[in-house]
Design an enzyme around this catalytic site. Structure first.
Site, short mmCIF file in Angstrom:
data_model
loop_
_atom_site.label_atom_id
_atom_site.label_comp_id
_atom_site.label_asym_id
_atom_site.label_seq_id
_atom_site.Cartn_x
_atom_site.Cartn_y
_atom_site.Cartn_z
N ASN A 1 -12.61 -38.96 -34.41
CA ASN A 1 -12.55 -40.37 -34.79
C ASN A 1 -13.11 -41.27 -33.70
O ASN A 1 -13.81 -42.25 -33.97
CB ASN A 1 -11.10 -40.78 -35.07
CG ASN A 1 -10.46 -40.00 -36.21
OD1 ASN A 1 -11.15 -39.38 -37.02
ND2 ASN A 1 -9.15 -40.01 -36.26
N TYR B 1 1.04 -30.59 -41.41
CA TYR B 1 -0.08 -29.89 -40.79
C TYR B 1 -0.18 -28.46 -41.33
O TYR B 1 0.82 -27.78 -41.53
CB TYR B 1 0.09 -29.81 -39.28
CG TYR B 1 -0.01 -31.13 -38.56
CD1 TYR B 1 -1.21 -31.84 -38.55
CD2 TYR B 1 1.08 -31.66 -37.88
CE1 TYR B 1 -1.31 -33.05 -37.89
CE2 TYR B 1 0.99 -32.86 -37.21
CZ TYR B 1 -0.21 -33.57 -37.21
OH TYR B 1 -0.31 -34.75 -36.56
N ASP B 2 -1.42 -28.02 -41.50
CA ASP B 2 -1.73 -26.62 -41.79
C ASP B 2 -2.93 -26.26 -40.93
O ASP B 2 -4.06 -26.25 -41.38
CB ASP B 2 -2.04 -26.43 -43.28
CG ASP B 2 -2.41 -25.00 -43.64
OD1 ASP B 2 -2.12 -24.10 -42.81
OD2 ASP B 2 -3.02 -24.79 -44.70
N ARG B 3 -2.68 -26.01 -39.64
CA ARG B 3 -3.78 -25.81 -38.71
C ARG B 3 -3.58 -24.64 -37.76
O ARG B 3 -4.41 -24.43 -36.87
CB ARG B 3 -4.03 -27.10 -37.92
CG ARG B 3 -2.83 -27.65 -37.19
CD ARG B 3 -2.95 -29.12 -36.87
NE ARG B 3 -3.97 -29.48 -35.92
CZ ARG B 3 -4.14 -30.72 -35.43
NH1 ARG B 3 -3.33 -31.70 -35.81
NH2 ARG B 3 -5.11 -30.97 -34.58
N ASN C 1 -1.07 -39.33 -27.19
CA ASN C 1 -0.90 -38.88 -28.58
C ASN C 1 0.09 -37.74 -28.75
O ASN C 1 -0.28 -36.63 -29.13
CB ASN C 1 -2.26 -38.45 -29.15
CG ASN C 1 -2.98 -39.57 -29.85
OD1 ASN C 1 -2.39 -40.59 -30.18
ND2 ASN C 1 -4.28 -39.41 -30.05
N ARG D 1 2.52 -35.36 -30.56
CA ARG D 1 2.74 -34.92 -31.93
C ARG D 1 3.84 -33.85 -31.94
O ARG D 1 3.59 -32.69 -31.65
CB ARG D 1 1.45 -34.36 -32.55
CG ARG D 1 0.32 -35.36 -32.66
CD ARG D 1 0.62 -36.43 -33.69
NE ARG D 1 -0.48 -37.35 -33.87
CZ ARG D 1 -0.62 -38.50 -33.23
NH1 ARG D 1 0.29 -38.87 -32.34
NH2 ARG D 1 -1.65 -39.28 -33.46
N ASP E 1 -6.88 -44.24 -32.34
CA ASP E 1 -8.20 -43.73 -31.97
C ASP E 1 -9.22 -44.86 -31.93
O ASP E 1 -10.09 -44.89 -31.06
CB ASP E 1 -8.65 -42.66 -32.97
CG ASP E 1 -7.67 -41.51 -33.07
OD1 ASP E 1 -7.10 -41.12 -32.03
OD2 ASP E 1 -7.47 -41.00 -34.19
N ASP F 1 -9.58 -41.59 -41.85
CA ASP F 1 -9.39 -41.55 -40.40
C ASP F 1 -10.40 -42.40 -39.65
O ASP F 1 -10.11 -42.91 -38.56
CB ASP F 1 -9.53 -40.11 -39.90
CG ASP F 1 -8.21 -39.37 -39.82
OD1 ASP F 1 -7.45 -39.41 -40.81
OD2 ASP F 1 -7.95 -38.74 -38.78
#
Length: 352
Positions: free
Chosen positions: A48, A114-116, A177, A179, A293, A329
């Site tokens: 971003n 999240y799916d990372r 940031n 998380r 961002d 985003d």
């Protein structure tokens, strides 16, 4: 205000490193899977920032790892069409990270899933990246606290990246940031960020980032929707005191009265002064994801291209304000639009 310095900075190369994800959003203000539809786009903190910088006219490059195939191709294509240099991106791995967004309304908060795990960048090893080549010809490197939260491997790459950037003479910025949903591989955020921050020149944060990423906090209540500005000044002093390498710390100040209505401003602390921005009243928020961002990108641009710290801060806050009007985003606004808002033109009147 900006022409001469902006012209001299036009060839400044900024490199960002992180994860770009497939973003799947429930339409409008519906709950996830309330309807069978999801809106697909791409986003991620450092990506971003790179898009914003490119839209402001700077030479911006983004580095990550993405799998071969249509999803990886689409992510690279989105960055390219926004003017970002993607030539260093490594194409390997099995999957792209995904996040699901349910946009809140009124007193119902937005929610991110999240799916990372196991994404290409999460598995990329430090020894697979030529950091010296990545930073060749660049003068600025930007990263966030999200990337080292993805995996222990990504944390090692992040720390090596900031160390190499500093050794090569780049200015290093980091948006902390925090998380909470990502820090789950056995190390805490303060452990990892405590290794990374000594190589950073300019940090961006909010009060929760300072507390949870760095373990530095004051008794600041963010749930009431109001602000105690003096407490934020004290917080900035604590962070700068712990990290003598930092030349600047920017703290975004969000008065969150509901999902649709926020006050928005920021503070910038240097070694000698503290600057306060003007405050924007943002109502009818379209999408607040990426607002931080947009602020970080605005601060980088302002530091490179504007005349002084106050103007850099005002540009950053205005850029972040405008992001709240953009779906997705990416902050798809121009430098001229940000400068117009800085000058006081926030009426929203139709331009003909």
């Amino acid at each position: 205000m900006f022409d001469q310095k902006a012209t001299s900075a036009a060839n400044t190369r900024v490199v960002t490193l992180g994860e770009i994800m497939l973003r799947l959003t429930s339409p409008g203000h519906t709950r996830l899977l309330q309807t069978p539809f999801l809106e697909a786009s791409f986003g991620g903190g450092e990506a971003n920032v790179a898009v914003s910088l490119a839209s402001f006219g700077l030479d911006a490059a983004f580095f990550t790892a993405l799998p071969e195939g249509p999803l990886g191709d689409a992510a690279v294509g989105e960055l390219r069409r926004r003017g970002v240099d993607t030539s260093a991106i490594i194409r390997q791995g099995e999957r792209i990270g995904i996040y699901f967004l349910e946009t809140g309304a009124n007193q119902r908060a937005s929610n991110v899933l999240y799916d990372r795990s196991g994404s290409a960048i999460a598995l990329l090893r430090r020894e697979e990246v030529d950091l010296s080549a990545l930073f060749a010809g660049a003068s600025w490197f930007h990263i966030t606290g999200i990337t080292p939260a993805i995996s222990e491997t990504a944390a090692a790459l992040s720390i090596a990246a900031v160390r190499t950037a500093k050794e090569m003479g780049l200015t290093v910025s980091c948006d902390l940031n925090f998380r909470k949903k990502l820090w789950k591989y056995g190390k805490s955020a303060p452990q990892v960020m405590g290794e990374l921050l000594p190589y950073v020149d300019i940090a961006v944060a909010n009060e929760e980032d300072c507390q949870h990423s760095l373990g530095i906090g004051l008794d600041i209540d963010v749930s009431s929707g109001g602000l105690e500005v003096d407490r934020y000044r004290d917080l900035a002093s604590l962070v700068l005191g712990r990290y003598p390498n930092l030349s600047k710390l920017a703290i975004t100040l969000r008065e969150a009265r509901s999902a649709d209505s926020n006050g928005w401003s920021a503070l910038l602390a240097t070694r000698g002064d503290i600057y306060m921005s003007r405050r924007y009243e943002i109502r009818d928020i379209v999408d607040r994801v990426g607002g931080g961002d947009a602020f970080a990108a605005g601060l980088i641009y302002g530091s490179l291209c504007l005349d002084d710290e106050q103007e850099a801060l005002e540009f950053a806050v205005a850029a972040g304000c405008l992001k709240h009007s953009i779906s997705g985003d990416l902050n798809l606004v121009s430098r001229q639009e940000v400068l117009r808002l800085m000058s006081g033109d926030g009426s929203g009147r139709v331009r003909r």
